[in-house]
Scaffold this motif. Structure first.
Motif, short mmCIF file in Angstrom:
data_model
loop_
_atom_site.label_atom_id
_atom_site.label_comp_id
_atom_site.label_asym_id
_atom_site.label_seq_id
_atom_site.Cartn_x
_atom_site.Cartn_y
_atom_site.Cartn_z
N ALA A 55 3.95 7.26 1.82
CA ALA A 55 5.41 7.19 1.94
C ALA A 55 5.82 6.44 3.20
O ALA A 55 6.90 5.84 3.26
N ALA A 56 4.96 6.48 4.21
CA ALA A 56 5.28 5.82 5.48
C ALA A 56 4.99 4.33 5.43
O ALA A 56 5.36 3.60 6.35
N LEU A 57 4.33 3.87 4.38
CA LEU A 57 4.01 2.44 4.29
C LEU A 57 5.28 1.62 4.11
O LEU A 57 6.19 2.04 3.40
N PRO A 58 5.34 0.45 4.73
CA PRO A 58 6.44 -0.47 4.42
C PRO A 58 6.45 -0.76 2.92
O PRO A 58 5.40 -0.78 2.27
N LEU A 59 7.63 -1.00 2.41
CA LEU A 59 7.83 -1.15 0.97
C LEU A 59 6.86 -2.13 0.30
O LEU A 59 6.26 -1.83 -0.73
N ALA A 60 6.72 -3.29 0.90
CA ALA A 60 5.88 -4.32 0.28
C ALA A 60 4.43 -3.87 0.16
O ALA A 60 3.72 -4.27 -0.77
N PHE A 61 4.00 -3.05 1.11
CA PHE A 61 2.63 -2.54 1.06
C PHE A 61 2.54 -1.35 0.11
O PHE A 61 1.57 -1.18 -0.61
N ARG A 62 3.59 -0.53 0.14
CA ARG A 62 3.58 0.68 -0.68
C ARG A 62 3.47 0.32 -2.15
O ARG A 62 2.73 0.92 -2.91
#
Lengths: 298, 202
Positions: B144-151
């Protein structure tokens, strides 16, 4: 550390390596690299440990029962008319009314219509949205897709059945009926040979708008073919194992977005495959069946 | 009476009842819906999962999936085979970005400083053990803490199990970008787990 200045690229490679997405050459090169690069070997171990933890954990979020119900209703029902979004109270009243009317009406209709969904179609096409369980269904679909991918849908390209039919005669031990359906909106493009169910078979190719339709034909009682459909000679239908449809009835199925219809007629097993919309394929099959001798005893 | 019911009965209210299939509808719509149900409905869970990971909120995920489903049905004629799940997920993803753009409320990414956190790499056996035994709860936090593009690429890869090629198609980026995002996402995850997993963990 042989990876100074190259760590970024190696890290990406290691990621792809663990995901089985690295090409073989690079993978072999990377494996030998691990042997003399502690940094990359360490990175491999760390990524592998992480991947192991992720693999063991269930990270999937699932919709709750209420959410599933709401979503399915929307999916199944399609676009609800705007009037249905006016408000919960009106919706509730309308729903009650409709349930009452609907159940009464359906209760009246239901006993008289015990058929499978879609069976109300008058063309004898039994509706079935699921994939066909017959092993031939996959072969027939694969053949159709392969021919399209190869850009070679027909071996003999001709709209003239007097060209196509003799061509088949020279290549097969049976003579498939060849019928042009140009008048009905499905021009014959030609024919090709395929290998289905352990024997060479004829495939007629029709144009349906922007789509191609392959119609496979082989003798319904041919040895080694063992299709799940047989000649509907018996008036009782004489169903055998494997979900044999009643005599002459067509069985519809869909598989990965492709539509299939199979039936027996004129002593032949027929199998139509296309990515065209299901109703267009129905139209084509209906037109074709109308041109063929009726189902039943020859 | 049947005529009246034909006028009034909306299919939506009876979608789950077998009786719905007897509902009067045009042949075209009927065939389309049957195909839609067979191809798309099985992937509802995947759609929700992706939407839930992107929005990080249950109710918002449902909104996104609802929008996506309506779009999917509308564009279903354009779907010509292929992987129905990947196709639906593409629409879910697009719906999410449209939705978040409309809200004019860019997600406050808790993208932590890469310079600081990437210093934390697994260096020895204790760290490896910690990574290996990270539990689902901690992993969810880390994801959940990942930046969107990575998530999104991580979820498509690790939860949905899609190939790089499929992920590239869904995210609309080259495969090389998928690879580098996954690598950086895993670096982020490692850093998060090492920073938050110490103490009290086996």
């Amino acid at each position: 550390m042989s990876c100074i200045g190259d760590g970024e690229r190696r890290e990406v490679q290691i990621t792809a390596y663990l995901d089985d997405e690295l090409d073989l050459t690079s993978a072999v090169e990377l494996e030998s690299h691990f042997e003399h690069c502690p940094a990359c070997a360490g990175e491999l171990a760390a990524q592998r440990a992480l991947k192991q933890a992720i693999g063991a954990a269930d990270l999937r979020y699932r919709p709750g029962p209420d959410q599933v119900r709401r979503l399915r209703r929307q999916l199944g029902g399609g676009q609800a008319p705007p009037a249905w979004r006016v408000g919960p109270r009106l919706r509730a009243i309308a729903a009650l009314l409709l349930v009452a009317v609907g159940s009464w009406t359906l209760g009246r209709r239901w006993p008289a219509r015990p058929q499978v969904p879609g069976a109300e179609r008058s063309d004898g096409v039994a509706g079935d949205a699921g994939p066909d369980a017959s092993p031939l269904a996959e072969q027939v679909l694969a053949s159709h897709v392969r021919a399209q991918l190869a850009g070679h849908p027909e071996d003999v390209a001709s709209s003239d059945r007097h060209t196509v039919k003799p061509w088949f005669g020279g290549h097969l031990d049976y003579s498939p009926p060849v019928i042009d359906l140009a008048a009905q909106g499905f021009p014959l493009r030609g024919g090709r040979l395929d290998y289905v169910g352990g024997r060479p078979v004829a495939a007629l190719v029709y144009q349906a708008g922007n789509h191609l339709v392959s119609v496979f034909v082989w003798p319904a009682d041919g040895p080694g073919v063992a299709p799940t459909v047989r000649t509907g000679a018996s008036p009782t239908g004489a169903p055998a194992a494997g979900g044999v449809p009643p005599a002459g009835a067509a069985v519809a199925s869909s598989r990965r977005g492709f539509q299939q219809l199979r039936w027996t007629q004129a002593g032949m097993a027929w199998w139509a495959v296309s990515d065209v919309a299901a109703d267009r394929l129905d139209d084509l099959v209906r037109a074709l069946r109308a041109e063929l001798p009726p189902a039943g005893p020859r | 009476m049947p005529a009246l019911s034909q006028l009034l009965l909306p299919t939506a209210w009876f979608a789950e009842a077998p009786a719905a299939r007897q509902m009067p509808r045009t042949h075209d719509e009927d065939a389309k819906r049957r195909r839609f149900e067979a191809d798309i409905l099985p992937h509802l869970d995947a759609a929700f999962n992706l939407a839930r990971w992107l929005t990080r909120d249950d109710a918002q995920a449902e909104d996104v999936v609802q929008t996506a489903c309506l779009r999917a049905l509308r564009f279903f004629d354009g779907f010509q085979g292929g992987n129905p799940r990947a196709w639906l997920l593409t629409i879910v993803r697009n719906s999410f970005y449209t939705w978040i753009g409309q809200r004019r409320e860019q997600e406050q990414e808790t993208s932590f400083d890469e310079e600081v956190h990437t210093a934390e790499r697994a260096a020895g056996d204790p760290e490896l053990e910690l990574l290996r035994h990270a539990d689902a709860e901690l992993l969810r936090q880390a994801f959940a803490a990942l930046p969107l593009a990575f998530r999104e690429v991580m979820v498509l890869r690790e939860v949905e199990g899609l190939s790089y090629k499929e992920i590239a198609a869904i995210a609309g980026v080259p495969i090389g970008t998928v690879m580098s995002r996954l690598a950086r996402a895993r670096r982020h995850l490692q850093a998060y787990l090492l920073a938050h997993g110490v103490g009290g963990r086996p």
